[in-house]
Design a protein around this motif. Structure first.
Motif, mmCIF file in Angstrom:
data_model
loop_
_atom_site.group_PDB
_atom_site.id
_atom_site.type_symbol
_atom_site.label_atom_id
_atom_site.label_comp_id
_atom_site.label_asym_id
_atom_site.label_seq_id
_atom_site.Cartn_x
_atom_site.Cartn_y
_atom_site.Cartn_z
ATOM 1 N N VAL A 394 11.209 0.634 18.021
ATOM 2 C CA VAL A 394 10.860 -0.793 17.982
ATOM 3 C C VAL A 394 10.662 -1.330 19.396
ATOM 4 O O VAL A 394 9.724 -2.101 19.662
ATOM 5 C CB VAL A 394 11.951 -1.586 17.233
ATOM 6 C CG1 VAL A 394 11.635 -3.090 17.259
ATOM 7 C CG2 VAL A 394 12.076 -1.098 15.791
ATOM 8 N N MET A 395 11.519 -0.901 20.318
ATOM 9 C CA MET A 395 11.403 -1.352 21.719
ATOM 10 C C MET A 395 10.060 -0.958 22.319
ATOM 11 O O MET A 395 9.483 -1.672 23.145
ATOM 12 C CB MET A 395 12.538 -0.758 22.552
ATOM 13 C CG MET A 395 13.896 -1.374 22.288
ATOM 14 S SD MET A 395 15.203 -0.519 23.175
ATOM 15 C CE MET A 395 14.706 -0.808 24.876
ATOM 16 N N ALA A 396 9.553 0.189 21.890
ATOM 17 C CA ALA A 396 8.270 0.685 22.426
ATOM 18 C C ALA A 396 7.109 -0.251 22.111
ATOM 19 O O ALA A 396 6.051 -0.191 22.742
ATOM 20 C CB ALA A 396 7.993 2.081 21.881
ATOM 21 N N PHE A 397 7.309 -1.128 21.124
ATOM 22 C CA PHE A 397 6.270 -2.090 20.769
ATOM 23 C C PHE A 397 6.521 -3.456 21.413
ATOM 24 O O PHE A 397 5.903 -4.449 21.026
ATOM 25 C CB PHE A 397 6.178 -2.229 19.250
ATOM 26 C CG PHE A 397 5.524 -1.058 18.585
ATOM 27 C CD1 PHE A 397 4.159 -1.056 18.343
ATOM 28 C CD2 PHE A 397 6.262 0.063 18.222
ATOM 29 C CE1 PHE A 397 3.533 0.036 17.737
ATOM 30 C CE2 PHE A 397 5.651 1.152 17.616
ATOM 31 C CZ PHE A 397 4.274 1.147 17.382
ATOM 32 N N GLY A 398 7.451 -3.490 22.384
ATOM 33 C CA GLY A 398 7.660 -4.697 23.153
ATOM 34 C C GLY A 398 8.747 -5.628 22.667
ATOM 35 O O GLY A 398 8.959 -6.704 23.253
ATOM 36 N N TYR A 399 9.452 -5.260 21.624
ATOM 37 C CA TYR A 399 10.540 -6.112 21.129
ATOM 38 C C TYR A 399 11.784 -5.926 21.995
ATOM 39 O O TYR A 399 12.050 -4.822 22.500
ATOM 40 C CB TYR A 399 10.859 -5.781 19.677
ATOM 41 C CG TYR A 399 9.748 -6.143 18.720
ATOM 42 C CD1 TYR A 399 9.580 -7.449 18.278
ATOM 43 C CD2 TYR A 399 8.850 -5.167 18.273
ATOM 44 C CE1 TYR A 399 8.548 -7.779 17.395
ATOM 45 C CE2 TYR A 399 7.815 -5.482 17.399
ATOM 46 C CZ TYR A 399 7.673 -6.801 16.960
ATOM 47 O OH TYR A 399 6.648 -7.122 16.108
ATOM 48 N N LYS A 400 12.553 -7.021 22.152
ATOM 49 C CA LYS A 400 13.742 -6.976 23.010
ATOM 50 C C LYS A 400 14.922 -7.666 22.317
ATOM 51 O O LYS A 400 14.737 -8.503 21.434
ATOM 52 C CB LYS A 400 13.465 -7.667 24.345
ATOM 53 C CG LYS A 400 12.333 -7.058 25.161
ATOM 54 C CD LYS A 400 12.096 -7.854 26.436
ATOM 55 C CE LYS A 400 10.936 -7.276 27.247
ATOM 56 N NZ LYS A 400 10.685 -8.072 28.483
ATOM 57 N N GLY A 401 16.125 -7.305 22.793
ATOM 58 C CA GLY A 401 17.339 -8.005 22.386
ATOM 59 C C GLY A 401 17.515 -8.094 20.881
ATOM 60 O O GLY A 401 17.359 -7.107 20.153
ATOM 61 N N GLU A 432 2.558 -1.427 14.537
ATOM 62 C CA GLU A 432 1.281 -1.493 15.259
ATOM 63 C C GLU A 432 0.472 -2.704 14.795
ATOM 64 O O GLU A 432 -0.105 -3.448 15.619
ATOM 65 C CB GLU A 432 0.495 -0.201 15.036
ATOM 66 C CG GLU A 432 -0.829 -0.131 15.789
ATOM 67 C CD GLU A 432 -0.652 -0.048 17.288
ATOM 68 O OE1 GLU A 432 -1.482 -0.623 18.015
ATOM 69 O OE2 GLU A 432 0.347 0.577 17.731
ATOM 70 N N LYS A 433 0.408 -2.911 13.497
ATOM 71 C CA LYS A 433 -0.338 -4.056 12.959
ATOM 72 C C LYS A 433 0.271 -5.368 13.407
ATOM 73 O O LYS A 433 -0.448 -6.335 13.700
ATOM 74 C CB LYS A 433 -0.375 -3.979 11.423
ATOM 75 C CG LYS A 433 -1.262 -2.844 10.901
ATOM 76 C CD LYS A 433 -1.205 -2.754 9.384
ATOM 77 C CE LYS A 433 -2.070 -1.589 8.897
ATOM 78 N NZ LYS A 433 -1.982 -1.437 7.429
ATOM 79 N N ARG A 434 1.605 -5.416 13.461
ATOM 80 C CA ARG A 434 2.280 -6.642 13.906
ATOM 81 C C ARG A 434 1.957 -6.910 15.360
ATOM 82 O O ARG A 434 1.714 -8.067 15.764
ATOM 83 C CB ARG A 434 3.808 -6.492 13.745
ATOM 84 C CG ARG A 434 4.279 -6.606 12.286
ATOM 85 C CD ARG A 434 5.780 -6.704 12.235
ATOM 86 N NE ARG A 434 6.254 -6.896 10.886
ATOM 87 C CZ ARG A 434 7.510 -7.227 10.582
ATOM 88 N NH1 ARG A 434 8.380 -7.394 11.572
ATOM 89 N NH2 ARG A 434 7.870 -7.407 9.335
ATOM 90 N N LYS A 435 1.956 -5.867 16.147
ATOM 91 C CA LYS A 435 1.657 -6.017 17.579
ATOM 92 C C LYS A 435 0.236 -6.544 17.762
ATOM 93 O O LYS A 435 -0.003 -7.461 18.579
ATOM 94 C CB LYS A 435 1.829 -4.668 18.288
ATOM 95 C CG LYS A 435 1.545 -4.725 19.776
ATOM 96 C CD LYS A 435 1.682 -3.350 20.403
ATOM 97 C CE LYS A 435 1.330 -3.386 21.884
ATOM 98 N NZ LYS A 435 1.429 -2.053 22.517
ATOM 99 N N ASN A 436 -0.703 -5.979 17.027
ATOM 100 C CA ASN A 436 -2.094 -6.420 17.138
ATOM 101 C C ASN A 436 -2.275 -7.843 16.654
ATOM 102 O O ASN A 436 -3.086 -8.610 17.176
ATOM 103 C CB ASN A 436 -3.010 -5.475 16.353
ATOM 104 C CG ASN A 436 -3.046 -4.088 16.958
ATOM 105 O OD1 ASN A 436 -2.791 -3.920 18.159
ATOM 106 N ND2 ASN A 436 -3.348 -3.085 16.151
ATOM 107 N N ALA A 437 -1.486 -8.203 15.582
ATOM 108 C CA ALA A 437 -1.579 -9.565 15.057
ATOM 109 C C ALA A 437 -1.050 -10.578 16.054
ATOM 110 O O ALA A 437 -1.547 -11.726 16.149
ATOM 111 C CB ALA A 437 -0.826 -9.673 13.755
ATOM 112 N N ASP A 438 -0.040 -10.173 16.819
ATOM 113 C CA ASP A 438 0.539 -11.072 17.827
ATOM 114 C C ASP A 438 -0.449 -11.265 18.972
ATOM 115 O O ASP A 438 -0.454 -12.274 19.648
ATOM 116 C CB ASP A 438 1.849 -10.503 18.361
ATOM 117 C CG ASP A 438 2.947 -10.525 17.285
ATOM 118 O OD1 ASP A 438 2.778 -11.283 16.308
ATOM 119 O OD2 ASP A 438 3.939 -9.782 17.429
#
Length: 438
Positions: A394-401, A432-438
């Motif tokens: 999950v962290m690899a997709f930019g999520y933190k904390g 991946e889809k969530r990241k692109n949607a953001d």
């Protein structure tokens, strides 16, 4: 008896032979499996130790005061010389105030509890010695005190629990005078350590006739001392549309139908009903109240924290999906949270249903365990830790904390509801889809 005991017995003087005594002799006569073997003779502790070592067996000295010797060979044995114990009159303290060793077998027999436990087997001679009528009581299936029952039970209040433990294990009845003494002296159990009560209760619940043993404890007043909470349910009526019996009898029948490992949970599962009726006028919250009371009782009786937690969870959950109409999405959450107790819970629910109306709708009772099986077949995770991805992914997709845990729980919910399969590629595609949607 086995070969090593005969080898040991040959070393004892002919005038002071070695005997097996007590429950092992009783069970051998009854054709029951023998576990623990107690040994005795007129020889003192030091002599028995010497003979055991000469037979090539290991020795651990027990109580010098009681003369016990722990003997270890292919099996383990406990040896105690013939003795006479003296107790403060009617104290129920268990520990004898004085001990005197004797060469008189009858004196030794009369320090024991019940005649069926005062049988001696001559290991070399092959004869069973019965000085107090134990064989006749075995034939009559009676539990009779070896002497004046007021003296016998007064020496150790726990013998009242042992009396009804043997009712539970052997299916015997308490002899009339012995039962009367138990009723008169049940208050002595108030002086017994909780750990000792717990051990006897567990042995009673393991018996084939556990419900009858419990009825004996209730009838003699012992239950008011060891588990007064149970007595709050005596005579409490239930809705006849769902129950054939008052609460106390329903509980006992649930114990009867439950497998041994679940009988404590069965004993406690409805223990809060009487209190609910008294304090709230209904039984709606009885599962939660019973769970609270179960925790208090098991803590008082010094059960382990692990066993207490598991039993309390079973009691709290025993009404889950009672009507078989809970939404599957909600039931899936329950299964995931309680996967480790589902099999036990199912058996408790079946026992409870049988006790309520004389039978059980097995399809309804099995709904929870069958959903568990279905979820396992689908590969559904039963916790976030069983997801095919972890926090690093999950962290690899930019999520933190805190976002990491939140995302993992959202993915877990999707898998739990059966909307997505718990496969690494599928879950990574969602991220991946969530990241692109953001």
């Amino acid at each position: 008896m086995n070969a090593e005991l005969k080898r040991l017995a040959k070393l004892f003087p002919p005038e002071r032979p070695l005997y097996a005594v007590g429950g092992c002799v009783r069970d051998e006569i009854l054709g029951r499996e023998v576990f623990d073997i107690d040994l005795t003779s007129a020889c003192l502790q030091e002599e028995a130790e010497k003979y055991a070592k000469a037979a090539g067996m290991r020795v651990l000295l027990g109580s010098k005061r009681l003369g016990t010797v722990m003997i270890k060979g292919e099996k383990s044995y406990e040896y105690t010389p013939f003795r006479v114990d003296s107790y403060p009159a009617g104290s129920g303290v268990h520990k004898p105030a004085s001990v005197r060793f004797t060469e008189d077998m009858e004196e030794d027999a009369r320090r024991r509890d019940f005649t069926v436990n005062a049988l001696y087997y001559d290991i070399l001679g092959g004869d069973t010695l019965d000085l107090l009528g134990g064989k006749a009581d075995l034939d009559a299936r009676l539990l009779r005190a070896v002497d004046d029952p007021r003296r016998v039970l007064g020496e150790d209040g726990l013998r009242i629990m042992r009396l009804y433990r043997f009712v539970a294990v052997l299916g015997f009845s308490a002899e009339e005078k012995t039962a009367a003494a138990a009723r008169e002296m049940s208050g002595l159990l108030g002086d017994i350590a909780p750990e000792r009560i717990r051990v006897e209760l567990d042995k009673l619940l393991a018996g084939e006739h556990a419900a009858e043993g419990l009825r004996g404890l209730i009838g003699c007043g012992a239950m008011r001392v060891i588990m007064p909470e149970f007595c709050e349910n005596i005579g409490v009526k239930q809705d006849p549309a769902f129950h054939m019996y008052d609460v106390d009898e329903h509980i006992l029948r649930t114990v009867e139908y439950a497998p041994p490992r679940l009988r404590l949970a069965a004993l406690l599962h409805d223990i809060g009903k009487g209190r609910c009726v008294r304090e709230e006028g209904n039984m709606y919250r009885h599962a939660q109240v019973s769970a609270q009371m179960a925790e208090e009782i098991m803590t008082r009786l010094r059960y382990s924290k692990e066993q207490t937690r598991r039993t309390v969870r079973l009691v709290a959950a025993h009404m889950t999906d009672m009507r078989g109409d809970m939404r599957e999405s909600k039931l899936r959450r329950f299964v995931a949270k309680n996967a480790d107790i589902i099999d036990d819970l199912t058996e408790l629910i079946i026992a409870d249903a049988r006790a309520a109306c004389g039978n059980a709708d097995r399809e309804k009772c099995l709904r929870i365990s069958r959903l568990r099986d279905k979820m396992q077949k689908e590969g559904v995770p039963f916790g976030v830790g069983e997801l095919a991805i972890n926090g690093n992914d999950v962290m690899a997709f930019g999520y933190k904390g805190e976002e990491i845990g939140k995302v993992l729980h959202e993915l877990f919910d999707l898998c739990l509801r059966g909307e997505k399969k718990n496969e690494r590629k599928i879950l990574l595609d969602i991220l991946e889809k969530r990241k692109n949607a953001d």
